[in-house]
Scaffold this motif. Structure first.
Motif, mmCIF file in Angstrom:
data_model
loop_
_atom_site.group_PDB
_atom_site.id
_atom_site.type_symbol
_atom_site.label_atom_id
_atom_site.label_comp_id
_atom_site.label_asym_id
_atom_site.label_seq_id
_atom_site.Cartn_x
_atom_site.Cartn_y
_atom_site.Cartn_z
ATOM 1 N N GLN A 123 60.764 9.556 17.046
ATOM 2 C CA GLN A 123 60.349 8.586 17.789
ATOM 3 C C GLN A 123 60.047 8.960 18.974
ATOM 4 O O GLN A 123 60.650 10.075 19.368
ATOM 5 C CB GLN A 123 61.489 7.636 17.518
ATOM 6 C CG GLN A 123 62.141 7.452 15.819
ATOM 7 C CD GLN A 123 61.270 6.638 15.508
ATOM 8 O OE1 GLN A 123 60.943 5.104 15.623
ATOM 9 N NE2 GLN A 123 60.672 6.980 14.161
ATOM 10 N N ARG A 127 58.672 3.800 25.580
ATOM 11 C CA ARG A 127 57.935 3.236 25.055
ATOM 12 C C ARG A 127 56.266 3.710 25.921
ATOM 13 O O ARG A 127 56.859 4.663 27.043
ATOM 14 C CB ARG A 127 57.741 1.859 25.685
ATOM 15 C CG ARG A 127 56.314 0.710 25.566
ATOM 16 C CD ARG A 127 55.964 -0.093 26.175
ATOM 17 N NE ARG A 127 56.791 -1.123 25.319
ATOM 18 C CZ ARG A 127 56.459 -2.302 25.439
ATOM 19 N NH1 ARG A 127 56.404 -2.753 26.496
ATOM 20 N NH2 ARG A 127 56.589 -2.887 24.268
ATOM 21 N N ARG A 604 56.889 0.106 20.512
ATOM 22 C CA ARG A 604 57.056 2.092 20.834
ATOM 23 C C ARG A 604 56.267 2.118 21.672
ATOM 24 O O ARG A 604 55.969 3.110 22.258
ATOM 25 C CB ARG A 604 57.868 2.374 19.717
ATOM 26 C CG ARG A 604 58.975 1.683 19.570
ATOM 27 C CD ARG A 604 60.282 1.349 20.061
ATOM 28 N NE ARG A 604 60.382 2.996 21.212
ATOM 29 C CZ ARG A 604 61.122 4.222 20.943
ATOM 30 N NH1 ARG A 604 61.942 3.968 19.047
ATOM 31 N NH2 ARG A 604 61.914 5.223 20.911
ATOM 32 N N GLY A 684 64.564 2.854 19.560
ATOM 33 C CA GLY A 684 63.678 1.910 19.204
ATOM 34 C C GLY A 684 64.608 1.254 17.251
ATOM 35 O O GLY A 684 63.585 0.477 17.169
#
Length: 701
Positions: A123, A127, A604, A684
């Motif tokens: 991930q 952001r 994200r 997230g």
């Protein structure tokens, strides 16, 4: 009923539901044809009974399925307590692909492939925002008539350092089918495994400095300059074939320059690492030069990549096979350089590559992997509210049974090749990991049916290869999505794609979805290459374009009124949130408000369509058109349609005003991706339900 039972054994649907409460029966002829493509004879009632009996007997006698999956430290479904594993216990096997041997109490032995995968894909640590661009459309003062990997590196280095961007997402860079004219669509490639050398920056090849045929190279550079000016100054379309003609001539010259010892060693390592797959691809390229790009029309023996005739031809054409292998290596090295530039510029993700949903039926993948593709079938989309005739994309599907029997070897090799120099991978039509709409040759798309794949195995391979590469995975999940698919993808950390105009409360009021109600596990965008630019949507120019091309399904006035109402509703939503300035009708301010809204969501990743940043009105691809519109051949342009070079783009006041909307991040704090578990367990995580997304129409090829 017997045919339906047989079809179910092989994952072939005999009915489907295009919308809630609606069921459509699949024609028996379609089911029979699809089963035949899977090697099952269902041509008569007697054959159906025999095939069903054989399938049921094989199922009862089978000790293990061909492929098993273990997620993390979890159990292995399909591995019964009555089996004893020979060798290392399953729970001690590390991440990877293993060959499993097991015996039952009667002493019978079974073998299977075991995929041990991490719980999810990596991930983003925080952001990130970045640009979305079709690389061919990004011409610089140094490119040869279309955007190249040098331009990609320049955009990544500039945007990472100057704007704090975290990624650049490009179209598929897969190898195209040779021949003139070449299909310009990047979504109908010859090979998805290897990149196209048309993207090479010729001057960046080290041998360029040592070439002795300077006059020939200088002439080609001059012709390339004229070709570039025809696009940027005269407004002509990008001519991929003309670009490749010049680059190929230059590459033939550079291929005659001996490699230095270090370069030779690196090339040999590349050949060894790519193995049979590269040899097949290069052989197909060499044979296509001699016999044309349509391999089904080649001499009979050459249609089989493993025949003695093909082996002889490979030896005879060894210099051409080496040339095409060398091109693959050069392109790989420039892709590596572009990703290195992106990461050095502080990008936590870097390059986001795109995986097309399939490959051309006459391309090198289809030739080299014939056993893995279903003969006489192509994939597409069923009829829906946006296209009553359905769609046939002309791409052959992989056979799910062959994939499983091979331990998903073709799929594993494909992903590993694409992820070599990627910070993230976008998967076009990600629903294809679960099921694909197969259309029998000669039948309309309405007569197709769904064929199911082992989604657990497909996702496990994806998670494993993404983990090895440290890469984020993005699924293009627009269009008709089977219930449960988005949830399954989110569980493994695969980000979805959320486009502003389609994010509404479809289960309730139908109004624009509040930013806090957007899913976190997505890339939030204002548009895509298949949709109108934001400027075109705000001004209604997309309706005028479709009207000029005769594509509207309702009267022009009705379409215009509907488009204006949609825009007014969204602008009202932005205004209520305090994102829109008081001055009405300011197009640039409205576009900035759209991107401010995207930053209010929980997404994200936030993607900026590069043409949006400079006010381009034209879509790169207009679904439903072929020769009526110049799909895949337009350079990035300003509001007036005048093409803009990369140098013009990075100097654009309009772009800089838009990008001031985005906060700068600290690359040192946010670099890299989180290799931990999937979205359900890692950073997230989205605790809320995934809101339904209205389909913008099935994704065109």
């Amino acid at each position: 009923m017997t045919l339906a039972r047989l079809a179910a054994h092989h994952g072939v649907a005999t009915s489907y539901s295009p919308s809630a409460g609606v069921t459509v029966e699949v024609p028996d002829a379609t089911v029979v044809a699809v089963l035949a493509a899977l090697g099952v004879d269902a041509s008569t009632p007697d054959e159906v009974c025999r095939a069903l009996a054989a399938a049921e007997a094989a199922e009862a006698d089978r000790l293990l399925p061909p492929t098993l999956v273990r997620w993390g430290r979890g159990p292995v479904p399909g591995l019964s307590d009555g089996l004893t594993v020979i060798g290392t216990p399953v729970d001690q096997l590390p991440l990877g692909v293993h060959q499993l041997e097991a015996r039952d109490r009667d002493g019978r032995t079974a073998y299977a492939t075991l995929i041990v995968a991490p719980d999810g894909v990596p991930q983003p640590r925080a952001r990130v925002h970045g640009f979305l661009v079709q690389l061919y459309s990004l011409l610089s003062a140094r490119s040869w008539g279309m955007g190249d990997l040098g331009d990609l590196a320049e955009l990544a280095g500039w945007s990472g350092r100057t704007l704090g961007s975290g990624f650049v997402q490009v179209n598929p860079l897969h190898a195209a089918v040779v021949g003139t004219p070449t299909d310009p669509s990047p979504y109908r490639p010859s090979s998805r495994r290897f990149p196209d050398p048309v993207h090479l920056r010729i001057e960046d090849i080290p041998e360029y400095a040592y070439a002795t045929e300077r006059a020939g190279l200088e002439e080609l550079v001059a012709r390339a300059s004229a070709l570039r000016q025809s696009v940027l100054a005269k407004g002509e379309l990008i001519d991929r074939d003309a670009v490749w003609e010049l680059k190929r001539a230059a590459l033939e010259i550079l291929h005659r320059v001996p490699l230095g010892p270090g370069r030779r060693a690196a090339y040999c390592d590349f050949l060894a690492g790519q193995g049979q797959a590269l040899e097949d691809h290069a052989t197909w390229c060499a044979l296509a030069e001699r016999y044309g790009p349509h391999w089904r029309g080649w001499p009979q023996g050459l249609r089989d990549p493993r025949s003695a005739e093909t082996a002889r031809a490979r030896r005879e054409l060894i210099e051409r096979v080496d040339f095409h292998s060398w091109l693959a290596w050069l392109t790989d090295t420039q892709l590596a350089a572009a990703q290195h530039t992106a990461r050095e510029a502080g990008m936590p993700v870097g390059l986001v590559h795109d995986l097309a949903v399939g490959a051309h039926p006459e391309g090198s993948d289809a030739w080299a992997q014939q056993d893995a593709f279903a003969p006489g079938m192509s994939i597409g989309a069923p009829p829906d509210a946006f296209n009553a005739r359905g769609q046939d994309w002309g791409l052959p599907p992989w056979r799910p049974d062959v994939l499983a029997a091979s331990g998903y070897a073709p799929y594993r090799g494909l992903l590993r090749g694409l992820l070599r120099h990627a910070g993230a991978l976008r998967i076009d039509h990600v629903m294809g990991l679960f099921r694909l709409w197969w259309v029998p040759e000669g039948r309309p798309p309405t007569d197709g049916t769904y064929v199911h794949y082992d989604a657990e195995a497909m996702l496990a391979v994806l998670a494993l290869e993404a983990h090895r590469a440290g890469a984020v995975v993005i699924g293009e999940d627009l269009g008709t999505v089977e219930p449960g698919v988005r949830e399954a993808l989110a569980e493994r950390g695969v980000l979805g794609t959320s486009v502003l105009w389609f994010e509404r409360d479809w289960a309730g009021t139908g109004r624009p979805l509040a930013p806090e109600d957007w899913r976190a596990g997505c890339v939030a965008t204002a548009t895509t290459h298949d949709l109108p630019s934001t400027a075109a949507r705000l001004t209604g120019e997309h309706v005028q374009l479709r009207h000029r091309l005769g594509l509207l399904t309702s009267p022009l006035e009705a379409e215009q009124n509907a488009a204006r109402a949609e825009v007014a509703e969204w602008l009202g939503h932005l205004e209520r949130l305090g994102l829109l300035p008081d001055a009405p009708g300011d197009e640039e301010a409205e576009i900035r408000a759209v991107y401010r809204f995207l930053l209010r969501t929980r997404a994200r990743m936030v993607g900026v369509w590069l043409p949006d940043a400079v006010g381009d009105r034209r879509p790169q691809n207009l679904p439903g058109t072929w020769d009526q519109y110049p799909n895949w051949r337009l350079p990035v342009a300003g509001p007036d349609g005048q093409p803009l070079s990369l140098e013009d783009i990075v100097a654009s006041p309009r772009l800089h005003a838009l990008m001031r909307v985005f906060p700068r991040t600290d690359p040192a704090a946010d670099s890299g991706t989180d290799p931990g578990a999937g979205q359900g367990a890692g950073p997230g995580a989205d605790p809320g339900a995934d809101p339904p997304t209205a389909p913008p129409g099935a994704r065109p090829a």
